[in-house]
Design a protein around this motif. Structure first.
Motif, PDB file in Angstrom:
ATOM      1  N   GLN A 128       0.876  -1.124  -0.188  1.00 20.98           N
ATOM      2  CA  GLN A 128      -0.153   0.047   0.141  1.00 20.98           C
ATOM      3  C   GLN A 128       0.895   1.252  -0.117  1.00 20.98           C
ATOM      4  N   PRO A 129       0.158   2.316  -0.664  1.00 15.54           N
ATOM      5  CA  PRO A 129       1.054   3.760  -0.699  1.00 15.54           C
ATOM      6  C   PRO A 129       0.693   4.279   0.694  1.00 15.54           C
ATOM      7  N   GLY A 130       1.707   5.235   1.195  1.00 16.06           N
ATOM      8  CA  GLY A 130       1.367   5.944   2.518  1.00 16.06           C
ATOM      9  C   GLY A 130       1.630   4.882   3.539  1.00 16.06           C
ATOM     10  N   ALA A 131       1.354   5.223   4.957  1.00 20.21           N
ATOM     11  CA  ALA A 131       1.301   4.394   5.879  1.00 20.21           C
ATOM     12  C   ALA A 131       0.022   4.051   6.881  1.00 20.21           C
ATOM     13  N   GLU A 132      -1.010   3.651   5.918  1.00 22.88           N
ATOM     14  CA  GLU A 132      -2.225   3.321   6.662  1.00 22.88           C
ATOM     15  C   GLU A 132      -2.185   1.828   7.232  1.00 22.88           C
ATOM     16  N   ASN A 133      -1.315   1.095   6.479  1.00 19.08           N
ATOM     17  CA  ASN A 133      -0.857  -0.375   7.119  1.00 19.08           C
ATOM     18  C   ASN A 133      -0.015  -0.522   7.833  1.00 19.08           C
ATOM     19  N   THR A 134       0.699   0.605   8.393  1.00 22.47           N
ATOM     20  CA  THR A 134       1.904   0.374   8.966  1.00 22.47           C
ATOM     21  C   THR A 134       1.881   1.417  10.395  1.00 22.47           C
ATOM     22  N   VAL A 135       2.507   0.828  11.575  1.00 21.91           N
ATOM     23  CA  VAL A 135       2.721   1.576  12.755  1.00 21.91           C
ATOM     24  C   VAL A 135       3.689   1.244  13.320  1.00 21.91           C
ATOM     25  N   GLU A 136       4.428   2.390  14.031  1.00 26.33           N
ATOM     26  CA  GLU A 136       5.905   2.341  14.578  1.00 26.33           C
ATOM     27  C   GLU A 136       5.581   2.572  16.112  1.00 26.33           C
ATOM     28  N   ILE A 137       6.157   1.742  16.902  1.00 20.27           N
ATOM     29  CA  ILE A 137       5.963   1.448  18.290  1.00 20.27           C
ATOM     30  C   ILE A 137       7.274   1.681  18.906  1.00 20.27           C
ATOM     31  N   SER A 138       7.450   2.830  20.010  1.00 18.25           N
ATOM     32  CA  SER A 138       8.570   2.988  20.680  1.00 18.25           C
ATOM     33  C   SER A 138       8.581   2.292  21.925  1.00 18.25           C
ATOM     34  N   THR A 139       9.591   1.497  22.184  1.00 19.31           N
ATOM     35  CA  THR A 139       9.511   0.614  23.574  1.00 19.31           C
ATOM     36  C   THR A 139      10.664   1.442  24.578  1.00 19.31           C
ATOM     37  N   GLY A 140      11.077   2.609  24.116  1.00 23.90           N
ATOM     38  CA  GLY A 140      12.128   3.063  24.892  1.00 23.90           C
ATOM     39  C   GLY A 140      13.341   3.076  24.138  1.00 23.90           C
ATOM     40  N   ARG A 141      14.255   4.153  24.385  1.00 24.89           N
ATOM     41  CA  ARG A 141      15.487   4.387  23.637  1.00 24.89           C
ATOM     42  C   ARG A 141      16.458   3.273  24.188  1.00 24.89           C
ATOM     43  N   ALA A 142      17.403   2.658  23.220  1.00 21.08           N
ATOM     44  CA  ALA A 142      18.255   1.762  23.628  1.00 21.08           C
ATOM     45  C   ALA A 142      19.504   2.530  24.265  1.00 21.08           C
ATOM     46  N   LYS A 143      19.967   1.920  25.220  1.00 18.55           N
ATOM     47  CA  LYS A 143      21.190   2.717  26.137  1.00 18.55           C
ATOM     48  C   LYS A 143      22.609   2.382  25.161  1.00 18.55           C
ATOM     49  N   ILE A 144      23.292   3.422  24.855  1.00 20.46           N
ATOM     50  CA  ILE A 144      24.699   3.224  24.485  1.00 20.46           C
ATOM     51  C   ILE A 144      25.706   3.688  25.704  1.00 20.46           C
ATOM     52  N   ARG A 145      26.340   3.040  26.121  1.00 18.97           N
ATOM     53  CA  ARG A 145      27.201   3.282  27.284  1.00 18.97           C
ATOM     54  C   ARG A 145      28.821   3.204  26.698  1.00 18.97           C
ATOM     55  N   TYR A 146      29.545   4.368  27.001  1.00 18.89           N
ATOM     56  CA  TYR A 146      30.776   4.259  26.402  1.00 18.89           C
ATOM     57  C   TYR A 146      31.960   4.791  27.387  1.00 18.89           C
ATOM     58  N   SER A 147      32.983   4.314  27.358  1.00 24.46           N
ATOM     59  CA  SER A 147      34.238   4.906  28.254  1.00 24.46           C
ATOM     60  C   SER A 147      35.436   5.120  27.340  1.00 24.46           C
ATOM     61  N   ILE A 148      36.283   6.093  27.906  1.00 18.86           N
ATOM     62  CA  ILE A 148      37.359   6.552  26.911  1.00 18.86           C
ATOM     63  C   ILE A 148      38.670   6.524  27.901  1.00 18.86           C
ATOM     64  N   ARG A 149      39.505   5.573  27.736  1.00 17.61           N
ATOM     65  CA  ARG A 149      40.608   5.434  28.549  1.00 17.61           C
ATOM     66  C   ARG A 149      42.005   6.081  28.089  1.00 17.61           C
ATOM     67  N   GLN A 150      42.583   6.705  28.713  1.00 15.66           N
ATOM     68  CA  GLN A 150      43.804   7.362  28.255  1.00 15.66           C
ATOM     69  C   GLN A 150      45.241   6.872  28.837  1.00 15.66           C
ATOM     70  N   LYS A 151      46.120   6.714  27.995  1.00 11.88           N
ATOM     71  CA  LYS A 151      47.575   6.256  28.891  1.00 11.88           C
ATOM     72  C   LYS A 151      48.599   7.322  28.289  1.00 11.88           C
ATOM     73  N   SER A 152      49.260   8.076  29.172  1.00  8.89           N
ATOM     74  CA  SER A 152      50.354   8.707  28.641  1.00  8.89           C
ATOM     75  C   SER A 152      51.643   8.548  29.298  1.00  8.89           C
ATOM     76  N   SER A 153      52.888   8.974  28.717  1.00  8.23           N
ATOM     77  CA  SER A 153      54.181   8.766  29.436  1.00  8.23           C
ATOM     78  C   SER A 153      54.822  10.247  29.133  1.00  8.23           C
ATOM     79  N   LEU A 154      55.747  10.271  30.285  1.00  2.00           N
ATOM     80  CA  LEU A 154      56.295  11.684  30.475  1.00  2.00           C
ATOM     81  C   LEU A 154      57.419  11.764  29.265  1.00  2.00           C
ATOM     82  N   LEU A 155      57.628  10.701  28.759  1.00  3.08           N
ATOM     83  CA  LEU A 155      58.952  10.637  27.761  1.00  3.08           C
ATOM     84  C   LEU A 155      58.309  10.634  26.090  1.00  3.08           C
TER      85      LEU A 155
END
Length: 215
Positions: free
Chosen positions: A105-132
């Motif tokens: 069908q054209p359009g969206a009469e036969n379609t629905v979108e259901i939100s069950t909440g936003r998916a979580k993306i957790r992230y971490s950034i680790r840094q390592k440095s040296s004086l030299l």
């Protein structure tokens, strides 16, 4: 079984609606006169829902549902066990010369979108440095509840302070999608005074589906 385009005189699905009750979804729609069966396509929040081109559903991905089943259940009942956006499309099914034809069908009469909440993306950034050394190493780790397309995320590098937004530094794309679960990326080398942070490439677009959380 094959798809055909809707045209005058063919039965079409109308008044498709849904009701959520915890993890249960109830779909209802208006059955055209004489139609005895439909096929239902259910999709999780995949690339098609992020604005990219959808792939055509394959027969094995669709579920046959008859008018009698609908009457007995008071609609189409389904359990939702995923986080994010779910799309249901109901295709009217007719028979012609022994072949099943599904009406697109054209359009969206036969379609629905259901939100069950936003998916979580957790992230971490680790840094390592040296004086030299003039450089330091940075390693990004991402923990995603669902698969995340590489186009959704980027990292931004800025000198002397953490970037405040995607416009506040040099933007770098990712080369691969992030599967559900934890992904630890290869170590990158940056200047000693450089700082890195993760951002959505388009906050308005991808913020509908995901929540980006520093660990």
């Amino acid at each position: 079984m094959r798809f055909i385009e809707a045209e005058e005189g063919l039965p079409l699905i109308t008044q498709l609606s849904y009701k959520l009750d915890e993890d249960q979804c109830l779909l209802r729609w208006q059955w055209p006169e004489g139609l005895q069966a439909v096929y239902i396509d259910e999709r999780a929040a995949d690339r098609g829902l992020y604005g990219e081109s959808d792939h055509a559903p394959q027969p094995g991905e669709l579920r046959l549902y008859t008018r009698e089943e609908y009457k007995a259940a008071g609609g189409y009942r389904d359990r939702i066990d995923q986080v994010g956006l779910v799309r249901y499309t109901v295709y009217a099914c007719i028979m012609e010369h022994g072949e099943k034809l599904l009406i697109r069908q054209p359009g969206a009469e036969n379609t629905v979108e259901i939100s069950t909440g936003r998916a979580k993306i957790r992230y971490s950034i680790r840094q390592k440095s040296s004086l030299l050394r003039k450089y330091k190493t940075v390693q990004i780790s991402v923990l995603a509840e669902v698969e995340v397309p590489k186009e959704a995320l980027c990292y931004v590098k800025k000198q002397d302070s953490y970037p405040a937004s995607i416009e506040d530094g040099t933007v770098y794309p990712f080369l691969r999608d992030f599967p559900a679960g934890r992904s630890t990326l290869p170590v990158i080398e940056v200047g000693k005074n450089d700082y890195v942070r993760l951002f959505f490439t388009d906050g308005r677009k991808y913020g509908r589906f995901f929540e980006l959380i520093p660990e």
